[in-house]
Scaffold this motif. Structure first.
Motif, PDB file in Angstrom:
ATOM      1  N   ARG A   9      14.839   1.879   8.261  1.00 10.87           N
ATOM      2  CA  ARG A   9      14.507   0.346   8.022  1.00 10.87           C
ATOM      3  C   ARG A   9      13.277  -0.129   8.571  1.00 10.87           C
ATOM      4  O   ARG A   9      12.076   0.422   9.665  1.00 10.87           O
ATOM      5  N   VAL A  10      12.628  -1.204   8.069  1.00  6.30           N
ATOM      6  CA  VAL A  10      11.984  -2.100   8.140  1.00  6.30           C
ATOM      7  C   VAL A  10      12.029  -3.060   7.776  1.00  6.30           C
ATOM      8  O   VAL A  10      12.775  -4.403   7.376  1.00  6.30           O
ATOM      9  N   THR A  11      11.148  -3.591   9.390  1.00  3.74           N
ATOM     10  CA  THR A  11      11.581  -5.315   9.854  1.00  3.74           C
ATOM     11  C   THR A  11       9.934  -5.640   9.413  1.00  3.74           C
ATOM     12  O   THR A  11       8.748  -5.090   9.698  1.00  3.74           O
ATOM     13  N   ALA A  35       1.542 -14.228   0.456  1.00  4.65           N
ATOM     14  CA  ALA A  35       2.420 -13.165  -0.763  1.00  4.65           C
ATOM     15  C   ALA A  35       2.431 -13.839  -1.925  1.00  4.65           C
ATOM     16  O   ALA A  35       2.234 -13.230  -2.859  1.00  4.65           O
ATOM     17  N   THR A  36       2.984 -14.958  -1.597  1.00  8.38           N
ATOM     18  CA  THR A  36       3.705 -15.606  -2.574  1.00  8.38           C
ATOM     19  C   THR A  36       2.573 -16.141  -3.717  1.00  8.38           C
ATOM     20  O   THR A  36       2.728 -16.738  -4.828  1.00  8.38           O
ATOM     21  N   LYS A  37       1.707 -16.737  -3.384  1.00  8.14           N
ATOM     22  CA  LYS A  37       0.698 -17.554  -3.682  1.00  8.14           C
ATOM     23  C   LYS A  37      -0.410 -16.281  -4.738  1.00  8.14           C
ATOM     24  O   LYS A  37      -1.108 -16.932  -5.722  1.00  8.14           O
ATOM     25  N   VAL A  38      -0.386 -14.660  -4.403  1.00  8.86           N
ATOM     26  CA  VAL A  38      -0.866 -14.106  -5.599  1.00  8.86           C
ATOM     27  C   VAL A  38       0.576 -13.462  -6.193  1.00  8.86           C
ATOM     28  O   VAL A  38      -0.382 -12.426  -6.552  1.00  8.86           O
ATOM     29  N   GLY A  39       1.244 -14.123  -6.478  1.00  8.77           N
ATOM     30  CA  GLY A  39       2.293 -13.512  -6.496  1.00  8.77           C
ATOM     31  C   GLY A  39       3.551 -12.568  -6.890  1.00  8.77           C
ATOM     32  O   GLY A  39       4.183 -12.096  -7.598  1.00  8.77           O
ATOM     33  N   LEU A  40       3.136 -12.545  -5.710  1.00 10.16           N
ATOM     34  CA  LEU A  40       4.509 -11.759  -4.893  1.00 10.16           C
ATOM     35  C   LEU A  40       5.584 -11.900  -4.331  1.00 10.16           C
ATOM     36  O   LEU A  40       5.525 -13.458  -4.198  1.00 10.16           O
ATOM     37  N   PRO A  41       6.368 -11.625  -4.455  1.00  8.51           N
ATOM     38  CA  PRO A  41       8.092 -11.692  -4.992  1.00  8.51           C
ATOM     39  C   PRO A  41       8.561 -12.681  -2.807  1.00  8.51           C
ATOM     40  O   PRO A  41       8.717 -13.324  -2.179  1.00  8.51           O
ATOM     41  N   GLY A  42       6.846 -12.106  -1.924  1.00  5.10           N
ATOM     42  CA  GLY A  42       6.792 -12.479  -0.379  1.00  5.10           C
ATOM     43  C   GLY A  42       6.684 -11.748   0.379  1.00  5.10           C
ATOM     44  O   GLY A  42       5.899 -10.087  -0.574  1.00  5.10           O
ATOM     45  N   VAL A  43       6.636 -11.024   1.533  1.00  9.89           N
ATOM     46  CA  VAL A  43       5.681 -10.333   2.195  1.00  9.89           C
ATOM     47  C   VAL A  43       6.435  -8.672   2.200  1.00  9.89           C
ATOM     48  O   VAL A  43       7.627  -8.863   1.584  1.00  9.89           O
ATOM     49  N   ILE A  44       5.191  -7.759   1.660  1.00 13.22           N
ATOM     50  CA  ILE A  44       5.554  -6.268   1.523  1.00 13.22           C
ATOM     51  C   ILE A  44       5.118  -5.029   2.730  1.00 13.22           C
ATOM     52  O   ILE A  44       4.077  -5.842   3.152  1.00 13.22           O
ATOM     53  N   ALA A  45       5.564  -4.236   2.924  1.00 18.48           N
ATOM     54  CA  ALA A  45       5.214  -3.371   3.378  1.00 18.48           C
ATOM     55  C   ALA A  45       3.520  -2.835   2.839  1.00 18.48           C
ATOM     56  O   ALA A  45       4.062  -2.398   1.518  1.00 18.48           O
ATOM     57  N   HIS A  46       2.930  -2.077   3.633  1.00 19.25           N
ATOM     58  CA  HIS A  46       1.821  -1.409   3.338  1.00 19.25           C
ATOM     59  C   HIS A  46       2.304   0.081   2.584  1.00 19.25           C
ATOM     60  O   HIS A  46       3.334   1.163   2.552  1.00 19.25           O
ATOM     61  N   GLY A  47       1.332  -0.324   1.697  1.00 21.81           N
ATOM     62  CA  GLY A  47       2.092   1.539   0.647  1.00 21.81           C
ATOM     63  C   GLY A  47       2.127   2.725   1.307  1.00 21.81           C
ATOM     64  O   GLY A  47       2.975   3.534   1.621  1.00 21.81           O
ATOM     65  N   MET A  48       0.603   2.369   2.392  1.00 23.31           N
ATOM     66  CA  MET A  48       0.814   3.922   2.903  1.00 23.31           C
ATOM     67  C   MET A  48       1.614   3.898   4.262  1.00 23.31           C
ATOM     68  O   MET A  48       2.101   5.171   4.369  1.00 23.31           O
ATOM     69  N   VAL A  80       9.527  -5.011  -0.390  1.00 23.70           N
ATOM     70  CA  VAL A  80       9.528  -6.627   0.406  1.00 23.70           C
ATOM     71  C   VAL A  80      10.719  -6.513   1.122  1.00 23.70           C
ATOM     72  O   VAL A  80      11.705  -6.224   1.380  1.00 23.70           O
ATOM     73  N   VAL A  81       9.532  -7.384   2.676  1.00 18.92           N
ATOM     74  CA  VAL A  81      10.344  -7.342   3.575  1.00 18.92           C
ATOM     75  C   VAL A  81      10.869  -8.682   4.132  1.00 18.92           C
ATOM     76  O   VAL A  81      10.002  -9.752   4.425  1.00 18.92           O
ATOM     77  N   PRO A  82      11.562  -9.267   4.571  1.00 15.77           N
ATOM     78  CA  PRO A  82      11.951 -10.307   4.616  1.00 15.77           C
ATOM     79  C   PRO A  82      12.057 -10.775   5.929  1.00 15.77           C
ATOM     80  O   PRO A  82      12.249  -9.591   6.990  1.00 15.77           O
ATOM     81  N   ASP A  83      11.854 -12.192   6.392  1.00 16.56           N
ATOM     82  CA  ASP A  83      11.599 -12.634   7.831  1.00 16.56           C
ATOM     83  C   ASP A  83      12.867 -13.327   8.627  1.00 16.56           C
ATOM     84  O   ASP A  83      13.272 -13.886   8.729  1.00 16.56           O
ATOM     85  N   ASP A  84      13.635 -11.403   8.586  1.00 14.05           N
ATOM     86  CA  ASP A  84      14.700 -11.753   9.589  1.00 14.05           C
ATOM     87  C   ASP A  84      14.798 -10.678  10.066  1.00 14.05           C
ATOM     88  O   ASP A  84      13.522  -9.426  10.188  1.00 14.05           O
ATOM     89  N   THR A  88      14.872  -4.410   5.892  1.00 14.38           N
ATOM     90  CA  THR A  88      15.142  -4.077   4.878  1.00 14.38           C
ATOM     91  C   THR A  88      15.151  -2.762   4.849  1.00 14.38           C
ATOM     92  O   THR A  88      15.044  -2.170   5.650  1.00 14.38           O
ATOM     93  N   GLU A  89      15.965  -1.780   3.934  1.00 10.58           N
ATOM     94  CA  GLU A  89      16.522  -0.099   4.106  1.00 10.58           C
ATOM     95  C   GLU A  89      15.537   0.203   2.683  1.00 10.58           C
ATOM     96  O   GLU A  89      15.527  -0.196   2.503  1.00 10.58           O
ATOM     97  N   ILE A  90      14.458   1.656   3.501  1.00 15.73           N
ATOM     98  CA  ILE A  90      14.253   2.952   2.033  1.00 15.73           C
ATOM     99  C   ILE A  90      14.802   3.895   2.311  1.00 15.73           C
ATOM    100  O   ILE A  90      15.048   4.314   3.516  1.00 15.73           O
ATOM    101  N   GLU A  91      15.475   3.923   1.454  1.00 14.00           N
ATOM    102  CA  GLU A  91      16.518   5.194   1.102  1.00 14.00           C
ATOM    103  C   GLU A  91      15.626   6.082   0.604  1.00 14.00           C
ATOM    104  O   GLU A  91      14.892   6.145  -0.567  1.00 14.00           O
ATOM    105  N   VAL A  92      16.037   7.951   1.461  1.00 21.08           N
ATOM    106  CA  VAL A  92      14.778   8.313   0.688  1.00 21.08           C
ATOM    107  C   VAL A  92      15.959   9.570   0.039  1.00 21.08           C
ATOM    108  O   VAL A  92      16.997  10.249   1.595  1.00 21.08           O
TER     109      VAL A  92
END
Length: 130
Positions: A9-11, A35-48, A80-84, A88-92
């Motif tokens: 889970r990522v918050t 984030a949306t100003k630069v064209g992203l759908p919302g706040v995103i997790a750091h790639g690393m 994308v990580v919602p503000d709640d 979200t979840e990452i499944e591996v």
């Protein structure tokens, strides 16, 4: 052979903690407005951070951190990580591609968020934990 699925889970709180630890305070990781100003759908997790969570799964499958011989990914889609409170979840998941004569296991790794692959060419080489 498929390995057991690992779910993380990522918050937004996780992103703030990661920003503090990594020194990466880019506002795309905490500000919906930027984030949306630069064209992203919302706040995103750091790639690393995403890569580190997948690396944690590889380490768990390997049984010990020093059993991970090789690990690499390419970033495909942002997480994308919602503000709640749920985030979200990452499944591996991983599939054993090959076990070599010298005891190394090659894994093809898949990481998804909401059904979309977020990494490509994710691979790891592990050896049996001692």
């Amino acid at each position: 052979m498929e390995l057991p699925t690992k779910t993380f889970r990522v918050t937004r709180a996780d992103l703030i903690r990661y920003a503090g630890a990594s020194g990466d305070f880019n506002p795309i990781h905490w500000s919906d407005r930027v984030a949306t100003k630069v064209g992203l759908p919302g706040v995103i997790a750091h790639g690393m951070f995403t890569m580190a969570l997948v690396g944690r799964a590889v380490t768990e499958w390997a049984g010990a951190p020093d059993a991970v011989v090789e690990y690499g990914v390419r970033f495909t889609r942002p997480v994308v990580v919602p503000d709640d409170d749920q985030g979200t979840e990452i499944e591996v998941t991983a599939r054993v591609r090959e076990v070599t004569e010298d005891g190394l296991t090659r894994l093809d790794v898949t990481a998804t968020c909401l059904g979309d692959k977020v990494l490509s060419q994710a691979r790891a080489v592990i050896r049996a934990a001692r």
